[in-house]
Design an enzyme around this catalytic site. Structure first.
Site, PDB file in Angstrom:
ATOM      1  N   GLY A 196      -8.741   3.650  -3.992  1.00  0.00           N
ATOM      2  CA  GLY A 196      -8.987   4.448  -5.183  1.00  0.00           C
ATOM      3  C   GLY A 196     -10.228   3.947  -5.889  1.00  0.00           C
ATOM      4  O   GLY A 196     -10.571   2.760  -5.790  1.00  0.00           O
TER       5      GLY A 196
ATOM      6  N   GLN B 112     -16.093   2.564 -12.678  1.00  0.00           N
ATOM      7  CA  GLN B 112     -16.338   1.421 -11.796  1.00  0.00           C
ATOM      8  C   GLN B 112     -17.733   1.464 -11.164  1.00  0.00           C
ATOM      9  O   GLN B 112     -18.202   0.461 -10.647  1.00  0.00           O
ATOM     10  CB  GLN B 112     -15.279   1.357 -10.693  1.00  0.00           C
ATOM     11  CG  GLN B 112     -13.903   0.990 -11.216  1.00  0.00           C
ATOM     12  CD  GLN B 112     -12.906   0.959 -10.089  1.00  0.00           C
ATOM     13  OE1 GLN B 112     -12.322   1.978  -9.730  1.00  0.00           O
ATOM     14  NE2 GLN B 112     -12.740  -0.210  -9.506  1.00  0.00           N
TER      15      GLN B 112
ATOM     16  N   CYS C 164      -8.314  -4.792  -7.136  1.00  0.00           N
ATOM     17  CA  CYS C 164      -9.247  -3.833  -7.711  1.00  0.00           C
ATOM     18  C   CYS C 164     -10.640  -4.119  -7.186  1.00  0.00           C
ATOM     19  O   CYS C 164     -11.039  -5.283  -7.076  1.00  0.00           O
ATOM     20  CB  CYS C 164      -9.208  -3.965  -9.235  1.00  0.00           C
ATOM     21  SG  CYS C 164     -10.323  -2.858 -10.105  1.00  0.00           S
TER      22      CYS C 164
ATOM     23  N   HIS D 253      -3.284   3.322 -11.676  1.00  0.00           N
ATOM     24  CA  HIS D 253      -4.340   2.307 -11.686  1.00  0.00           C
ATOM     25  C   HIS D 253      -5.691   2.950 -12.006  1.00  0.00           C
ATOM     26  O   HIS D 253      -6.438   2.459 -12.858  1.00  0.00           O
ATOM     27  CB  HIS D 253      -4.373   1.608 -10.317  1.00  0.00           C
ATOM     28  CG  HIS D 253      -5.406   0.549 -10.171  1.00  0.00           C
ATOM     29  ND1 HIS D 253      -5.092  -0.784 -10.050  1.00  0.00           N
ATOM     30  CD2 HIS D 253      -6.761   0.607 -10.116  1.00  0.00           C
ATOM     31  CE1 HIS D 253      -6.213  -1.492  -9.930  1.00  0.00           C
ATOM     32  NE2 HIS D 253      -7.239  -0.667  -9.962  1.00  0.00           N
ATOM     33  N   GLU D 254      -6.003   4.067 -11.329  1.00  0.00           N
ATOM     34  CA  GLU D 254      -7.313   4.720 -11.537  1.00  0.00           C
ATOM     35  C   GLU D 254      -7.405   5.375 -12.911  1.00  0.00           C
ATOM     36  O   GLU D 254      -8.448   5.306 -13.565  1.00  0.00           O
ATOM     37  CB  GLU D 254      -7.596   5.733 -10.421  1.00  0.00           C
ATOM     38  CG  GLU D 254      -7.670   5.124  -9.027  1.00  0.00           C
ATOM     39  CD  GLU D 254      -8.526   3.879  -8.908  1.00  0.00           C
ATOM     40  OE1 GLU D 254      -9.556   3.769  -9.608  1.00  0.00           O
ATOM     41  OE2 GLU D 254      -8.163   2.987  -8.121  1.00  0.00           O
TER      42      GLU D 254
ATOM     43  N   HIS E 236      -8.326   2.982 -15.538  1.00  0.00           N
ATOM     44  CA  HIS E 236      -9.767   2.717 -15.622  1.00  0.00           C
ATOM     45  C   HIS E 236     -10.460   3.699 -16.567  1.00  0.00           C
ATOM     46  O   HIS E 236     -11.416   3.341 -17.249  1.00  0.00           O
ATOM     47  CB  HIS E 236     -10.430   2.819 -14.241  1.00  0.00           C
ATOM     48  CG  HIS E 236     -10.340   1.574 -13.427  1.00  0.00           C
ATOM     49  ND1 HIS E 236     -10.804   0.352 -13.858  1.00  0.00           N
ATOM     50  CD2 HIS E 236      -9.837   1.364 -12.192  1.00  0.00           C
ATOM     51  CE1 HIS E 236     -10.592  -0.558 -12.922  1.00  0.00           C
ATOM     52  NE2 HIS E 236     -10.004   0.025 -11.900  1.00  0.00           N
TER      53      HIS E 236
END
Length: 184
Positions: free
Chosen positions: A60, A65, A110, A153-154, A157
């Protein structure tokens, strides 16, 4: 082509900002960015390409990021049954979730974190996500297991949250009561 060097690391201020909504319909630049993000994930999972370009494997990736503070994510992962889930999404948000929790038994990693962070990361066992695809259509996804964890998780972000923010700092391996362990 994105490389591991294009991914910013923890400590970079963009990773702690709440990303901006993507103005719809998406621009060609936004679509191209998502295409590159998904391509990175696909290439990073191909042993030959990954080795050739020194890519760190990932399942992902969120736009922050790569230092683009917009609500865009790409996911390319297989669930526990081996089914491939491949997405390029704009403005994803969790609209509902289970009370029940789950966690990865191996903990989470990550692409923006170059160190091992030991500990269990509590997540929702099931989530419903609404987002917009690159054609500008709203999609609604009901997710569970590993794929639900990857989405959480994404999406974290996009909100300036890192996975280790969820780990109990005093007792990182504290069992998560009633949670479903997920092997990866």
């Amino acid at each position: 082509m994105l490389t591991t060097n294009d991914i910013i690391k923890e400590g970079h201020p963009t990773l702690r900002r709440v990303a901006d909504d993507v103005v719809l319909p998406p621009t060609l630049e936004d679509i191209a960015t998502l295409d590159m993000m998904l391509e990175y994930l696909q290439n990073s999972q191909n042993p030959e390409i990954s080795m050739q370009h020194d890519l760190r494997p990932g399942i992902g990736l969120a736009a922050p990021q790569i230092n683009i503070s917009k609500k865009m994510i790409a996911i390319h992962a297989r669930d526990e049954s081996g089914n491939l889930h491949s997405y390029k999404l704009l403005n994803p948000r969790i609209v509902s979730h289970s009370v029940e929790r789950s966690y990865l038994t191996t903990g989470e990693g990550c692409l923006s974190v170059d160190r091992e962070v030991p500990g269990l990361v509590p997540r929702y066992a099931r989530v419903t996500v609404k987002a917009v695809n690159t054609e500008g259509e709203e999609v609604k996804l009901r997710l569970k297991g590993l794929i639900a964890i990857v989405f959480q998780h994404e999406i974290d972000h996009l909100n300036g949250v890192m996975f280790y923010d969820h780990i109990d700092q005093n007792n990182p391996f504290q069992p998560i009561e009633g949670a479903i362990p997920i092997e990866r």
